[in-house]
Design an enzyme around this catalytic site. Structure first.
Site, PDB file in Angstrom:
ATOM      1  N   THR A  42     -16.374  -0.335 -24.421  1.00 62.62           N
ATOM      2  CA  THR A  42     -17.782  -0.671 -24.136  1.00 62.62           C
ATOM      3  C   THR A  42     -17.860  -2.095 -23.592  1.00 62.62           C
ATOM      4  O   THR A  42     -18.934  -2.685 -23.594  1.00 62.62           O
ATOM      5  CB  THR A  42     -18.645  -0.579 -25.417  1.00 62.62           C
ATOM      6  N   SER A  43     -16.724  -2.648 -23.157  1.00 63.62           N
ATOM      7  CA  SER A  43     -16.738  -4.064 -22.763  1.00 63.62           C
ATOM      8  C   SER A  43     -16.850  -4.247 -21.250  1.00 63.62           C
ATOM      9  O   SER A  43     -17.926  -4.483 -20.730  1.00 63.62           O
ATOM     10  CB  SER A  43     -15.507  -4.764 -23.312  1.00 63.62           C
ATOM     11  N   ARG A  44     -15.740  -4.148 -20.555  1.00 59.47           N
ATOM     12  CA  ARG A  44     -15.761  -4.237 -19.093  1.00 59.47           C
ATOM     13  C   ARG A  44     -14.700  -3.264 -18.553  1.00 59.47           C
ATOM     14  O   ARG A  44     -13.619  -3.141 -19.121  1.00 59.47           O
ATOM     15  CB  ARG A  44     -15.443  -5.656 -18.603  1.00 59.47           C
ATOM     16  N   CYS A  82     -13.439  -7.543 -26.039  1.00 56.21           N
ATOM     17  CA  CYS A  82     -13.156  -8.883 -25.507  1.00 56.21           C
ATOM     18  C   CYS A  82     -13.784  -9.001 -24.115  1.00 56.21           C
ATOM     19  O   CYS A  82     -14.109  -7.998 -23.489  1.00 56.21           O
ATOM     20  CB  CYS A  82     -11.642  -9.106 -25.440  1.00 56.21           C
ATOM     21  N   PRO A  83     -13.966 -10.227 -23.627  1.00 56.34           N
ATOM     22  CA  PRO A  83     -14.525 -10.365 -22.270  1.00 56.34           C
ATOM     23  C   PRO A  83     -13.468 -10.062 -21.215  1.00 56.34           C
ATOM     24  O   PRO A  83     -12.270 -10.019 -21.523  1.00 56.34           O
ATOM     25  CB  PRO A  83     -14.925 -11.841 -22.217  1.00 56.34           C
ATOM     26  N   ASP A 115     -17.889   3.353 -21.647  1.00 53.56           N
ATOM     27  CA  ASP A 115     -19.253   2.981 -21.247  1.00 53.56           C
ATOM     28  C   ASP A 115     -19.194   2.128 -19.980  1.00 53.56           C
ATOM     29  O   ASP A 115     -20.234   1.769 -19.423  1.00 53.56           O
ATOM     30  CB  ASP A 115     -19.938   2.196 -22.374  1.00 53.56           C
ATOM     31  N   GLU A 118     -17.285   0.642 -11.356  1.00 57.58           N
ATOM     32  CA  GLU A 118     -18.631   1.146 -11.673  1.00 57.58           C
ATOM     33  C   GLU A 118     -19.725   0.654 -10.735  1.00 57.58           C
ATOM     34  O   GLU A 118     -20.768   1.291 -10.599  1.00 57.58           O
ATOM     35  CB  GLU A 118     -19.020   0.792 -13.111  1.00 57.58           C
ATOM     36  N   HIS A 149     -22.760   2.425 -18.667  1.00 53.85           N
ATOM     37  CA  HIS A 149     -22.970   1.029 -19.089  1.00 53.85           C
ATOM     38  C   HIS A 149     -24.328   0.878 -19.799  1.00 53.85           C
ATOM     39  O   HIS A 149     -25.170   0.077 -19.403  1.00 53.85           O
ATOM     40  CB  HIS A 149     -22.906   0.092 -17.867  1.00 53.85           C
ATOM     41  N   ASP A 175      -7.064 -11.128 -31.502  1.00 53.07           N
ATOM     42  CA  ASP A 175      -7.961 -12.074 -30.833  1.00 53.07           C
ATOM     43  C   ASP A 175      -7.244 -13.418 -30.831  1.00 53.07           C
ATOM     44  O   ASP A 175      -6.759 -13.855 -31.878  1.00 53.07           O
ATOM     45  CB  ASP A 175      -9.298 -12.168 -31.623  1.00 53.07           C
ATOM     46  N   LYS A 218     -18.939 -11.371 -31.580  1.00 56.42           N
ATOM     47  CA  LYS A 218     -20.165 -10.846 -32.193  1.00 56.42           C
ATOM     48  C   LYS A 218     -20.148  -9.312 -32.271  1.00 56.42           C
ATOM     49  O   LYS A 218     -20.399  -8.733 -33.318  1.00 56.42           O
ATOM     50  CB  LYS A 218     -21.382 -11.324 -31.385  1.00 56.42           C
ATOM     51  N   ILE A 219     -19.841  -8.658 -31.145  1.00 60.96           N
ATOM     52  CA  ILE A 219     -19.895  -7.189 -31.124  1.00 60.96           C
ATOM     53  C   ILE A 219     -18.716  -6.598 -31.908  1.00 60.96           C
ATOM     54  O   ILE A 219     -18.878  -5.673 -32.702  1.00 60.96           O
ATOM     55  CB  ILE A 219     -19.908  -6.674 -29.668  1.00 60.96           C
TER      56      ILE A 219
HETATM   57  P1  NAI Z   1     -18.079 -12.778 -27.917  1.00 61.79           P
HETATM   58  O1  NAI Z   1     -17.870 -13.921 -26.978  1.00 61.79           O
HETATM   59  O2  NAI Z   1     -18.894 -12.990 -29.137  1.00 61.79           O
HETATM   60  O3  NAI Z   1     -16.643 -12.205 -28.381  1.00 61.79           O
HETATM   61  C1  NAI Z   1     -15.576 -11.999 -27.525  1.00 61.79           C
HETATM   62  C2  NAI Z   1     -14.305 -12.144 -28.337  1.00 61.79           C
HETATM   63  O4  NAI Z   1     -13.205 -11.792 -27.483  1.00 61.79           O
HETATM   64  C3  NAI Z   1     -14.065 -13.574 -28.833  1.00 61.79           C
HETATM   65  O5  NAI Z   1     -13.800 -13.588 -30.221  1.00 61.79           O
HETATM   66  C4  NAI Z   1     -12.855 -14.031 -28.022  1.00 61.79           C
HETATM   67  O6  NAI Z   1     -12.028 -14.931 -28.738  1.00 61.79           O
HETATM   68  C5  NAI Z   1     -12.154 -12.689 -27.791  1.00 61.79           C
HETATM   69  N1  NAI Z   1     -11.143 -12.753 -26.735  1.00 61.79           N
HETATM   70  C6  NAI Z   1     -11.109 -13.576 -25.656  1.00 61.79           C
HETATM   71  N2  NAI Z   1      -9.965 -13.374 -24.975  1.00 61.79           N
HETATM   72  C7  NAI Z   1      -9.280 -12.416 -25.642  1.00 61.79           C
HETATM   73  C8  NAI Z   1      -8.007 -11.798 -25.438  1.00 61.79           C
HETATM   74  N3  NAI Z   1      -7.212 -12.181 -24.422  1.00 61.79           N
HETATM   75  N4  NAI Z   1      -7.598 -10.863 -26.310  1.00 61.79           N
HETATM   76  C9  NAI Z   1      -8.384 -10.504 -27.359  1.00 61.79           C
HETATM   77  N5  NAI Z   1      -9.590 -11.063 -27.614  1.00 61.79           N
HETATM   78  C10 NAI Z   1     -10.034 -12.001 -26.752  1.00 61.79           C
HETATM   79  O7  NAI Z   1     -18.663 -11.605 -27.026  1.00 61.79           O
HETATM   80  P2  NAI Z   1     -19.488 -10.326 -27.504  1.00 61.79           P
HETATM   81  O8  NAI Z   1     -20.935 -10.638 -27.507  1.00 61.79           O
HETATM   82  O9  NAI Z   1     -18.875  -9.764 -28.730  1.00 61.79           O
HETATM   83  O10 NAI Z   1     -19.251  -9.332 -26.261  1.00 61.79           O
HETATM   84  C11 NAI Z   1     -17.976  -8.798 -25.999  1.00 61.79           C
HETATM   85  C12 NAI Z   1     -18.005  -8.128 -24.635  1.00 61.79           C
HETATM   86  O11 NAI Z   1     -18.866  -6.988 -24.675  1.00 61.79           O
HETATM   87  C13 NAI Z   1     -18.616  -8.981 -23.502  1.00 61.79           C
HETATM   88  O12 NAI Z   1     -17.637  -9.844 -22.953  1.00 61.79           O
HETATM   89  C14 NAI Z   1     -19.053  -7.943 -22.510  1.00 61.79           C
HETATM   90  O13 NAI Z   1     -17.984  -7.693 -21.617  1.00 61.79           O
HETATM   91  C15 NAI Z   1     -19.268  -6.692 -23.362  1.00 61.79           C
HETATM   92  N6  NAI Z   1     -20.668  -6.264 -23.371  1.00 61.79           N
HETATM   93  C16 NAI Z   1     -20.961  -4.973 -22.996  1.00 61.79           C
HETATM   94  C17 NAI Z   1     -22.248  -4.506 -23.012  1.00 61.79           C
HETATM   95  C18 NAI Z   1     -22.578  -3.092 -22.646  1.00 61.79           C
HETATM   96  O14 NAI Z   1     -23.759  -2.789 -22.369  1.00 61.79           O
HETATM   97  N7  NAI Z   1     -21.633  -2.164 -22.635  1.00 61.79           N
HETATM   98  C19 NAI Z   1     -23.359  -5.400 -23.365  1.00 61.79           C
HETATM   99  C20 NAI Z   1     -22.947  -6.712 -23.813  1.00 61.79           C
HETATM  100  C21 NAI Z   1     -21.650  -7.126 -23.791  1.00 61.79           C
END
Ligand code: NAI
Length: 327
Positions: free
Chosen positions: A227-229, A200-201, A253, A258, A290, A172, A152-153
């Site tokens: 901005t992920s983890r 990615c997560p 971020d 952290e 974050h 991905d 999504k992001i």
């Molecule tokens: P999502 O689940 O919609 O997308 C994650 C994508 O990563 C999926 O398409 C998945 O197939 C892909 N993925 C999984 N394993 C992978 C790998 N080994 N290599 C490459 N891609 C891989 O999640 P969304 O909503 O897009 O969020 C992504 C991340 O953003 C979250 O996991 C979270 O860590 C982070 N996040 C950070 C925030 C912040 O405040 N900075 C707030 C919300 C989310």
């Protein structure tokens, strides 16, 4: 009235949850959930937690013994939960999406700030220093953005990059079913990208996805945005690459250590984490605490969906946002 013990509560959480809540007795606690303070959840059916709460097997067992039935995560990620320990004890519900725009827009904000050295420029002009020396950036237009994770992001960030006239490549393991993204291998992405943005997560496969070997493949001018983890990047490898000018800069971020620093004011403390101390001191690094999620729309959605998750649990409805122990 059903009670919710709400940990790691900040004023903005309280404001948005109080606005959305009409049914529950929410007990707000500033402390982070950990095995030592589970007692605060006594008499509560639910515990509401966030990204840096310590939800290990000990915490889960203690909550279970207290009669807590459900863990309401007010975030998307759940890498801080010992999922297998929760099996048969606690239901885990989360907010899978609250505003991909919030995080993607923050990622672009960080990229612009880093590339055009906006924080440094603002520090200068506050001191009536109007020199431009050292503030040169590059046009994003025509450059290649490498996106890891096209969920999504990642997809919103791709659209933003395209709006800037950038070429986008992505990696991905589960490619999106839209055909305007050029998927490449990770190594090719590392080699070709002018900007790398992580979406990615955090999993066993993605931990330290940016390490020494990955950095060795990158352009010397590359800007890395995370901005992920935090644990997606080996911070020591990142610092070493910055020191040797093997990368152009980093905008973060999130940070792998952290949990002891972020979301809190540590300005009057001696911070003993040398890696972050050195990272913040580099002119080509910017760090935010974050805050990618922190928009009004996201906070509104987080409160609504978290409380809806609890409603569904209490009414025995289908739990669409359940995290299953083997997820
Ligand atoms: P999502 O689940 O919609 O997308 C994650 C994508 O990563 C999926 O398409 C998945 O197939 C892909 N993925 C999984 N394993 C992978 C790998 N080994 N290599 C490459 N891609 C891989 O999640 P969304 O909503 O897009 O969020 C992504 C991340 O953003 C979250 O996991 C979270 O860590 C982070 N996040 C950070 C925030 C912040 O405040 N900075 C707030 C919300 C989310």
């Amino acid at each position: 009235m059903e009670r919710i013990a709400f940990f790691d509560a900040k004023p903005y959480d309280k404001a948005w949850f109080d606005k959305a809540n009409t049914k529950y007795d929410i007990r707000y606690y500033e402390s982070r959930l950990c095995p030592e303070n589970t007692k605060l959840a006594e008499g509560c059916t639910a515990v509401c937690a966030f990204v840096n709460d310590v939800i290990n097997a000990k915490t889960i067992d203690k909550l279970y013994e207290l009669g807590v039935k459900v863990l309401l995560m007010r975030c998307a990620g759940f890498n801080n939960i010992a999922l297998s320990a929760a099996k048969g004890k606690l239901k885990i519900l989360r907010v899978p999406a609250y505003s991909p725009y919030a995080v993607a827009e923050h990622a672009m904000g960080l990229l612009l700030a880093l590339n055009r050295k906006i924080p440094r420029a603002i520090c200068r002009t506050r001191d009536f220093n109007f020199s431009l020396v050292g503030l040169t950036g590059f046009d994003l237009h025509g450059k290649t953005a490498g996106i890891i994770g096209t969920g999504k992001i990642g997809r919103v960030f791709i659209d933003i990059c395209k709006g800037f006239g950038m070429k986008v490549i992505a990696n991905d393991p589960y490619p999106a079913e839209i055909n305007d993204i050029e998927y490449v291998s990770k190594d090719e992405l590392f080699k070709r990208s002018d900007i790398i943005s992580l979406h990615c997560p955090l999993t066993h496969e993605t931990r330290y996805i940016i390490d020494e070997d990955a950095i060795a493949l990158m352009k010397k001018s590359v800007l890395i945005v995370n901005t992920s983890r935090g644990q997606l990047i080996d911070s020591e490898a990142l610092l070493s690459a910055l020191n040797d000018k093997r990368i152009g800069g980093a905008a973060l971020d999130v940070y792998e250590e952290e949990s002891s620093l972020f979301f809190e004011d540590n300005s009057d403390k001696i911070v003993t984490d040398e890696v972050i101390s050195l990272l913040v001191s580099r002119p080509n690094v910017i760090i935010t605490s974050h805050q990618g999620f922190l928009t009004e729309e996201a906070l509104h959605n987080i409160a609504d969906v978290t409380l809806q998750n609890f409603d569904d649990f209490l009414q025995g409805k289908e739990l669409v946002n359940e995290v299953k122990p083997n997820d």
